[in-house]
Write an enzyme that holds these catalytic residues in place. Structure first.
Site, PDB file in Angstrom:
ATOM      1  CG  ASP A 116      -2.060   0.452   1.008  1.00 27.27           C
ATOM      2  OD1 ASP A 116      -3.102  -0.183   0.954  1.00 27.27           O
ATOM      3  OD2 ASP A 116      -2.003   2.362   1.675  1.00 27.27           O
ATOM      4  CE  LYS A 164      -4.687   2.596   4.462  1.00 23.90           C
ATOM      5  NZ  LYS A 164      -5.545   2.209   2.948  1.00 23.90           N
ATOM      6  CG  PHE A 209     -18.986 -11.078  -4.991  1.00 25.81           C
ATOM      7  CD1 PHE A 209     -19.794 -10.522  -5.694  1.00 25.81           C
ATOM      8  CD2 PHE A 209     -18.734 -12.264  -5.533  1.00 25.81           C
ATOM      9  CE1 PHE A 209     -20.468 -11.029  -7.408  1.00 25.81           C
ATOM     10  CE2 PHE A 209     -18.496 -12.843  -6.453  1.00 25.81           C
ATOM     11  CZ  PHE A 209     -19.488 -11.929  -7.764  1.00 25.81           C
ATOM     12  NE  ARG A 213     -22.220 -10.936   3.539  1.00 27.75           N
ATOM     13  CZ  ARG A 213     -23.343 -12.300   4.438  1.00 27.75           C
ATOM     14  NH1 ARG A 213     -24.364 -11.614   4.325  1.00 27.75           N
ATOM     15  NH2 ARG A 213     -22.560 -13.006   4.560  1.00 27.75           N
ATOM     16  CG  ASN A 241     -35.806  -5.783   6.862  1.00 25.09           C
ATOM     17  OD1 ASN A 241     -36.933  -6.058   6.489  1.00 25.09           O
ATOM     18  ND2 ASN A 241     -34.650  -6.437   6.695  1.00 25.09           N
ATOM     19  N   GLY A 280     -26.502   2.802   1.355  1.00 24.56           N
ATOM     20  CA  GLY A 280     -25.037   3.705   1.346  1.00 24.56           C
ATOM     21  C   GLY A 280     -24.318   3.069   1.314  1.00 24.56           C
ATOM     22  CB  CYS A 325     -20.327  -1.546  -2.056  1.00 24.22           C
ATOM     23  SG  CYS A 325     -18.447  -2.211  -1.872  1.00 24.22           S
ATOM     24  CE  LYS A 330     -17.321   2.492  -5.933  1.00 21.29           C
ATOM     25  NZ  LYS A 330     -16.873   1.159  -6.296  1.00 21.29           N
ATOM     26  CE  LYS A 334     -23.913  -3.909   6.672  1.00 16.84           C
ATOM     27  NZ  LYS A 334     -23.243  -5.219   5.460  1.00 16.84           N
TER      28      LYS A 334
END
Length: 438
Positions: A31, A36, A150, A152, A256, A262, A265, A268, A328
């Site tokens: 990076d 970081k 994928f 979450r 729900n 928001g 991901c 945008k 979230k």
């Protein structure tokens, strides 16, 4: 064991690097942010993600994971994952590919003839084919594959170690066969466990993530559109969702109604998808996504309107407690957070706003230092005229409305996520309102 690099050690890259090391691979995270890199090498996560601190510590202790800012250390490694961000361009819908291009161009001189570059970033269709030319021009024999992620937020470790599917976007012929063999080695544990594998071309692999996010956004915005109709007609969107959710063709998940989506991901990505479709001359095919985006943004406005309705049209001078700032639960991510957006709008419209979140306060404070911050829901709600639940953390769901009612100045609650038990809160004397419910 495969020797690999993971380029870009943000949310996606850091989790992917630690998981790959835990699975037995020799991983070098790269990076450009030296701070970081230092944090990660010390085992300090730069973001909140359940299970990640323990995973990172285990991977570092194994000796199979380390981080650096020196791209030259990628030399000799076999597989190179590109996990950098693709944010929305300023004043445009299109994705900004500057970080992806920079990462591949910086890596190119250090590729070995049998190296495999694997894109995991979410990119507009057509990007992989263009980058494949960059890779092969820099090092004939090197290959490129596209392997969309994928993840979450809140479940990223689980989704990496036990994915629900794996997608390979591969070149034709011998290079594609060689790339598949390497990826099969990388994902051997998951494949042995029976994880479904889809092998396809570059374009389809790129479209998988865009299509999946667009479908999810559509489902969320559909039920929020129904919430608008329910409010106008006197119906109950929660009961409506229950009823249609029993249909196996529809399903109850992500029905729900509430404040909308928001994060870094979905918003945008659907906008970038629309922009790319326009470039390809297929803009009419995705015209519906503009309304999906519009429905989503209207939820935020409606939440502020509901707050004003509690007080006869004005919230000036009212003390408002906002519970939740992350986009979230189980995350500290405030990117395009509906909760933080509503809190800021309440402040701008004259309310005295006190906000809290189990994990996102530090990030929110950087973005909105003028808000008043509290460590707990109880502190935030002291003497409040209105409580707004805007992120459905479990600890907010489990609040005792009787005890909580002794803290506030007025028992008014706006449930922005339909997360609370309406009947229990009303029985405790609260004036309860929620999107899509009377």
């Amino acid at each position: 064991m495969t020797t690999m690099t993971v380029i870009g050690c943000g949310y996606l890259g850091a989790v992917h690097a630690a998981c790959m090391a835990t699975l037995g691979h020799d991983v070098l995270g790269i990076d450009v942010d030296a701070g970081k890199v230092d944090q990660l090498n010390r085992g300090v996560p730069p973001f909140f993600e359940p299970g990640f601190p323990e995973l990172l510590a285990e991977a570092l202790e194994s000796g199979r994971l380390r981080f650096t800012s020196d791209m030259s250390q990628a030399t000799g490694r076999r597989v190179h994952f590109v996990c950098v961000g693709t944010p929305q361009k300023r004043n445009e819908y299109a994705a900004d590919l500057a970080y992806v291009d920079s990462a591949v161009n910086a890596l190119a001189p250090h590729l070995s003839p049998d190296a495999l570059v694997v894109g995991k970033s979410t990119v507009p269709v057509g990007t992989a084919a263009r980058l494949a030319d960059v890779v092969t021009e820099a090092q004939p024999g090197a290959m490129l594959a596209w392997n969309p992620e994928f993840l979450r937020e809140g479940f990223a470790v689980q989704d990496t170690l036990r994915p629900d599917r794996i997608v390979y976007g591969l070149p034709d012929g011998v290079p594609g066969d060689a790339a598949k063999a390497l990826l099969d080695e990388v994902y051997g544990n998951a494949l042995t466990a029976g994880t479904p594998l889809v092998v396809t071309d570059y374009a389809t692999a790129e479209l998988v993530k865009a299509a999946a996010n667009s479908f999810l956004a559509t489902k969320i915005s559909f039920i929020n559109a129904m919430a608008e109709v329910c409010e106008a007609s006197g119906a109950d969107v929660t009961k409506l969702a229950d009823a249609i959710g029993y249909d196996p063709r529809i399903g109850r998940r992500f029905l729900n109604a509430g404040l909308g989506f928001g994060g870094g991901c979905l918003p945008k990505d659907i906008r970038a998808f629309m922009a790319r479709a326009g470039e390809l001359g297929a803009d009419q095919a995705l015209a519906f996504l503009r309304e999906i985006d519009s429905i989503n943004m209207r939820r935020r406005v409606r939440m502020v309107d509901l707050a004003r309705e509690f007080f006869g049209g004005s919230i000036v001078g009212r003390r408002v407690a906002v519970l939740g700032l992350a986009f979230k639960p189980n995350s500290d991510d405030i990117r395009d957070s509906p909760a933080l957006n509503v809190a800021a709008q309440m402040k701008l419209q004259g309310a005295s706003v006190v906000v809290t979140d189990p994990q996102a306060v530090a990030n929110a404070h950087k973005a909105w230092p003028d808000l008043e911050y509290a460590d707990t829901a109880q502190t935030a709600a002291k003497d409040a005229d209105l409580v707004m639940v805007l992120t459905e953390w479990d600890e907010y769901r489990k609040l005792d409305p009787v005890e909580f009612g002794t803290i506030v100045a007025g028992r008014r609650v706006l449930d922005g996520r339909n997360a609370l038990n309406r009947e229990v809160w009303r029985a405790a004397g609260w004036n309860y309102r929620a999107l899509g419910r009377q």
